[in-house]
Scaffold this motif. Structure first.
Motif, PDB file in Angstrom:
ATOM      1  N   SER A   1       0.817  -1.218   0.000  1.00  0.00           N
ATOM      2  CA  SER A   1       0.000   0.000   0.000  1.00  0.00           C
ATOM      3  C   SER A   1       0.848   1.263   0.000  1.00  0.00           C
ATOM      4  CB  SER A   1      -0.919  -0.013   1.201  1.00  0.00           C
ATOM      5  OG  SER A   1      -0.149  -0.175   2.361  1.00  0.00           O
ATOM      6  N   GLN A   2       2.141   1.141   0.414  1.00  0.00           N
ATOM      7  CA  GLN A   2       2.924   2.370   0.521  1.00  0.00           C
ATOM      8  C   GLN A   2       3.593   2.777  -0.782  1.00  0.00           C
ATOM      9  OE1 GLN A   2       4.220   0.245   3.633  1.00  0.00           O
ATOM     10  NE2 GLN A   2       4.271   1.841   5.160  1.00  0.00           N
ATOM     11  N   TYR A   3       3.850   1.820  -1.673  1.00  0.00           N
ATOM     12  CA  TYR A   3       4.585   2.245  -2.843  1.00  0.00           C
ATOM     13  C   TYR A   3       3.794   2.278  -4.145  1.00  0.00           C
ATOM     14  CZ  TYR A   3       6.227  -2.680  -2.418  1.00  0.00           C
ATOM     15  OH  TYR A   3       6.345  -4.024  -2.229  1.00  0.00           O
ATOM     16  N   ASP A   4       2.517   2.242  -4.041  1.00  0.00           N
ATOM     17  CA  ASP A   4       1.792   2.348  -5.304  1.00  0.00           C
ATOM     18  C   ASP A   4       0.721   3.415  -5.204  1.00  0.00           C
ATOM     19  OD1 ASP A   4      -0.899   0.066  -5.115  1.00  0.00           O
ATOM     20  OD2 ASP A   4       0.255   0.960  -3.504  1.00  0.00           O
ATOM     21  N   LEU A   5       1.143   4.574  -4.759  1.00  0.00           N
ATOM     22  CA  LEU A   5       0.155   5.623  -4.528  1.00  0.00           C
ATOM     23  C   LEU A   5      -0.620   5.948  -5.795  1.00  0.00           C
ATOM     24  CD1 LEU A   5       2.187   7.850  -2.115  1.00  0.00           C
ATOM     25  CD2 LEU A   5       0.240   6.386  -1.599  1.00  0.00           C
ATOM     26  N   ASN A   6       0.009   5.742  -6.957  1.00  0.00           N
ATOM     27  CA  ASN A   6      -0.724   6.026  -8.194  1.00  0.00           C
ATOM     28  C   ASN A   6      -1.652   4.875  -8.601  1.00  0.00           C
ATOM     29  OD1 ASN A   6       1.127   4.170  -8.864  1.00  0.00           O
ATOM     30  ND2 ASN A   6       2.251   5.432 -10.344  1.00  0.00           N
ATOM     31  N   SER A   7      -1.681   3.796  -7.783  1.00  0.00           N
ATOM     32  CA  SER A   7      -2.601   2.666  -8.009  1.00  0.00           C
ATOM     33  C   SER A   7      -2.347   1.904  -9.299  1.00  0.00           C
ATOM     34  CB  SER A   7      -4.067   3.110  -8.035  1.00  0.00           C
ATOM     35  OG  SER A   7      -4.392   3.750  -6.867  1.00  0.00           O
ATOM     36  N   ASP A   8      -1.279   2.220 -10.005  1.00  0.00           N
ATOM     37  CA  ASP A   8      -1.027   1.473 -11.243  1.00  0.00           C
ATOM     38  C   ASP A   8      -0.817  -0.001 -10.962  1.00  0.00           C
ATOM     39  OD1 ASP A   8      -1.335   3.495 -12.913  1.00  0.00           O
ATOM     40  OD2 ASP A   8       0.789   3.797 -13.399  1.00  0.00           O
ATOM     41  N   MET A   9      -0.146  -0.264  -9.834  1.00  0.00           N
ATOM     42  CA  MET A   9       0.164  -1.656  -9.559  1.00  0.00           C
ATOM     43  C   MET A   9      -1.086  -2.457  -9.222  1.00  0.00           C
ATOM     44  SD  MET A   9       3.831  -1.555  -7.662  1.00  0.00           S
ATOM     45  CE  MET A   9       4.216  -3.248  -8.016  1.00  0.00           C
ATOM     46  N   ARG A  10      -2.045  -1.785  -8.606  1.00  0.00           N
ATOM     47  CA  ARG A  10      -3.285  -2.489  -8.281  1.00  0.00           C
ATOM     48  C   ARG A  10      -3.982  -3.000  -9.544  1.00  0.00           C
ATOM     49  NH1 ARG A  10      -4.990  -1.517  -2.932  1.00  0.00           N
ATOM     50  NH2 ARG A  10      -3.732   0.141  -2.056  1.00  0.00           N
ATOM     51  N   LEU A  11      -3.795  -2.278 -10.641  1.00  0.00           N
ATOM     52  CA  LEU A  11      -4.443  -2.670 -11.885  1.00  0.00           C
ATOM     53  C   LEU A  11      -3.904  -3.997 -12.404  1.00  0.00           C
ATOM     54  CD1 LEU A  11      -4.793   0.672 -13.841  1.00  0.00           C
ATOM     55  CD2 LEU A  11      -6.545  -0.665 -12.687  1.00  0.00           C
ATOM     56  N   VAL A  12      -2.725  -4.373 -11.954  1.00  0.00           N
ATOM     57  CA  VAL A  12      -2.216  -5.687 -12.334  1.00  0.00           C
ATOM     58  C   VAL A  12      -2.438  -6.679 -11.206  1.00  0.00           C
ATOM     59  CG1 VAL A  12      -0.212  -6.946 -13.186  1.00  0.00           C
ATOM     60  CG2 VAL A  12      -0.490  -4.547 -13.752  1.00  0.00           C
ATOM     61  N   PHE A  13      -2.315  -6.179  -9.972  1.00  0.00           N
ATOM     62  CA  PHE A  13      -2.359  -7.056  -8.812  1.00  0.00           C
ATOM     63  C   PHE A  13      -3.685  -7.815  -8.708  1.00  0.00           C
ATOM     64  CE2 PHE A  13      -3.129  -7.972  -4.355  1.00  0.00           C
ATOM     65  CZ  PHE A  13      -1.938  -8.551  -3.971  1.00  0.00           C
ATOM     66  N   TYR A  14      -4.790  -7.100  -8.688  1.00  0.00           N
ATOM     67  CA  TYR A  14      -6.079  -7.776  -8.492  1.00  0.00           C
ATOM     68  C   TYR A  14      -6.441  -8.713  -9.642  1.00  0.00           C
ATOM     69  CZ  TYR A  14      -6.493  -4.940  -4.359  1.00  0.00           C
ATOM     70  OH  TYR A  14      -6.251  -4.384  -3.144  1.00  0.00           O
ATOM     71  N   PRO A  15      -6.234  -8.290 -10.898  1.00  0.00           N
ATOM     72  CA  PRO A  15      -6.460  -9.273 -11.979  1.00  0.00           C
ATOM     73  C   PRO A  15      -5.608 -10.516 -11.819  1.00  0.00           C
ATOM     74  CG  PRO A  15      -6.270  -7.090 -12.899  1.00  0.00           C
ATOM     75  CD  PRO A  15      -5.957  -6.960 -11.438  1.00  0.00           C
ATOM     76  N   ALA A  16      -4.399 -10.340 -11.288  1.00  0.00           N
ATOM     77  CA  ALA A  16      -3.532 -11.518 -11.122  1.00  0.00           C
ATOM     78  C   ALA A  16      -4.139 -12.477 -10.105  1.00  0.00           C
ATOM     79  CB  ALA A  16      -2.136 -11.085 -10.672  1.00  0.00           C
ATOM     80  N   VAL A  17      -4.619 -11.940  -8.964  1.00  0.00           N
ATOM     81  CA  VAL A  17      -5.240 -12.810  -7.951  1.00  0.00           C
ATOM     82  C   VAL A  17      -6.403 -13.574  -8.562  1.00  0.00           C
ATOM     83  CG1 VAL A  17      -6.461 -12.885  -5.754  1.00  0.00           C
ATOM     84  CG2 VAL A  17      -4.597 -11.275  -6.053  1.00  0.00           C
ATOM     85  N   ILE A  18      -7.274 -12.837  -9.259  1.00  0.00           N
ATOM     86  CA  ILE A  18      -8.456 -13.477  -9.852  1.00  0.00           C
ATOM     87  C   ILE A  18      -8.027 -14.478 -10.918  1.00  0.00           C
ATOM     88  CG2 ILE A  18     -10.590 -13.031 -11.116  1.00  0.00           C
ATOM     89  CD1 ILE A  18     -10.519 -10.204  -9.829  1.00  0.00           C
ATOM     90  N   GLY A  19      -7.025 -14.098 -11.709  1.00  0.00           N
ATOM     91  CA  GLY A  19      -6.548 -14.981 -12.779  1.00  0.00           C
ATOM     92  C   GLY A  19      -6.034 -16.298 -12.242  1.00  0.00           C
ATOM     93  N   TRP A  20      -5.131 -16.242 -11.246  1.00  0.00           N
ATOM     94  CA  TRP A  20      -4.598 -17.501 -10.687  1.00  0.00           C
ATOM     95  C   TRP A  20      -5.716 -18.318 -10.079  1.00  0.00           C
ATOM     96  CZ3 TRP A  20      -0.418 -17.927 -13.049  1.00  0.00           C
ATOM     97  CH2 TRP A  20       0.598 -16.972 -13.043  1.00  0.00           C
TER      98      TRP A  20
END
Lengths: 218, 224
Positions: free
Chosen positions: B177-196
């Protein structure tokens, strides 16, 4: 229910007394492993190693002790218990019995350690509390796991495999708490470990109380 | 065919995660550098593992209530796929540790928790092997599975919070939560969880079909 537990517990202790050699065997196991450690370490034992060794010996002795707790019932007696009592009283009485047995082992282990390897403990009441709480948790987990492993074909080795990973959280927290007692740390540094041990004990007891009926019926 | 949408979307999601995960923009941070991309793989695999173990727990409880061997099949296959994800999570985590901490494995509460979580589920599979009777196996291992899940959560969720850990998210180490203030990483992170999770669910359904076919085969051979 309480009377039933009392009767079952009395039966348990009586039948154990008929086969005294099993309990004396366990006590001898603790004594001889401590003596082996005394010979192996040649008196050069740091407090933390002292503590780790005591808990490892206690864990192994407890696993050994619990191996007997469901295996020794014959098929006929199983059937009798099934008819006359309810599963929850059985698991509670077994757990209480194992708890008493493991307290005995823990106290003996501490005593032998003092005798052979010295006593570096600063805060003795807290150390005693850690020993008693830790070994009651061992008793809770091991009683259920022993009833699972008693139902399998290759039963004795399985108990250790099943229960050691489950016991490990409790084991590590007990180690932390008893280390705090060993070094005489102040209250702020150990109250959380104490709380976690109590909670883990409660969770184990609750789970075995809820799930044992499923293990019991056949 | 109309139920295949989620299989297709799991593949699309994973391809998207692979492409965006390796090529996308990530924050530049000291020490972490490019290894921050491991967040898309290591952390997401662990999330999906816990989801799968959670389903395994659900089916074990369901089995105890229903006594339907199908539920037991579900529970064991969910746990198998969870274990595979967990192993992959340990491998990716170990690789990450090599480049940021300088060692493949360090003595750390979170890492020990991961190792013990593996041990508990290995014990579950060994327990399953030691019965002859299907129903007995299903019932007793369902009970063990409930213990396994609860103590795994204690181990990876509660104990590391009692002590400091090197692992991100503990003891002042920066977490997600501390290093993705622009939320760009979340755009990959959550799809990855759902994908796996969806991909593993697919694997689970395939293995279930295989399991049923084997059972039918054995039944037919028995009758011949």
């Amino acid at each position: 229910m309480f009377t039933r537990i009392r009767v079952l517990l009395a039966h348990e202790i009586k039948s154990e007394w008929k086969q005294r050699y099993a309990v004396f065997g366990l006590l001898l196991f603790v004594l001889s492993t401590v003596y082996v450690s005394y010979l192996a370490f040649q008196g050069s034992l740091e407090p933390r190693t002292w503590n780790a060794l005591l808990w490892i010996i206690l864990l192994l002795a407890s696993v050994n002790a619990a191996t007997g707790s469901f295996h020794k019932e014959t098929h006929g007696r199983y059937w009798l218990f099934y008819q006359i009592t309810d599963p929850r009283s059985i698991i509670l009485s077994k757990t209480i019995y194992n708890m008493l047995l493991m307290w005995l082992l823990a106290l003996l282990a501490w005593f032998c350690f003092i005798l052979f390897l010295g006593n570096p403990v600063v805060n003795s009441p807290l150390y005693l509390a850690a020993l008693l709480l830790g070994s009651s948790g061992f008793a809770g987990t091991l009683s259920v796991m022993s009833s699972i492993s008693a139902r399998t074909q290759q039963n004795t080795a399985l108990l250790a495999i099943l229960s050691i990973p489950i016991i490990l959280p409790l084991f590590l927290v007990s180690l932390t708490l008893s280390n705090a007692a060993l070094l005489g740390l102040s209250y702020e540094l150990w109250w959380r470990s104490l709380l976690v041990i109590v909670l883990l004990n409660a969770v184990t007891l609750l789970l075995s109380y809820l799930l044992f009926p499923y293990l019991w019926r056949d | 065919m109309k139920w295949n949408w989620w299989k297709i979307s799991s593949i699309i999601l994973i391809v998207y995660v692979l492409v965006a995960g390796f090529l996308g923009e990530v924050p530049r941070l000291p020490i972490l550098n490019e290894t921050i991309r491991n967040l898309y793989f290591h952390v997401t695999m662990w999330f999906s593992m816990i989801i799968l173990y959670g389903f395994s727990l659900f089916y074990s409880i369901k089995y105890l209530r229903s006594n339907d061997l199908n539920d037991d099949d579900w529970a064991v296959e969910m746990a198998t796929s969870g274990l595979v994800l967990g192993l992959l999570g340990i491998l990716t985590g170990s690789l990450w540790a090599r480049f940021t901490w300088g060692a493949w494995w360090v003595n750390d509460p979170k890492l020990n928790g991961a190792a013990i979580a593996m041990l508990i589920y290995f014990a579950y599979f060994i327990l399953r092997q030691s019965f002859d009777d299907d129903r007995k196996r299903a019932r007793l291992s369902a009970v063990y599975n409930i213990f396994a899940f609860i103590f795994m959560i204690v181990f990876i969720g509660i104990l590391p919070r009692l002590t400091d850990s090197l692992h991100p998210g503990n003891g002042g180490n920066p977490a997600f939560s501390q290093y993705d203030l622009n939320s760009d990483m979340r755009l990959v992170f959550y799809p990855a969880v759902i994908g796996w999770a969806m991909l593993s669910y697919w694997i689970v359904t395939l293995r279930l079909r295989l399991r049923r076919m084997e059972r039918e085969n054995a039944w037919n051979e028995w009758n011949d």
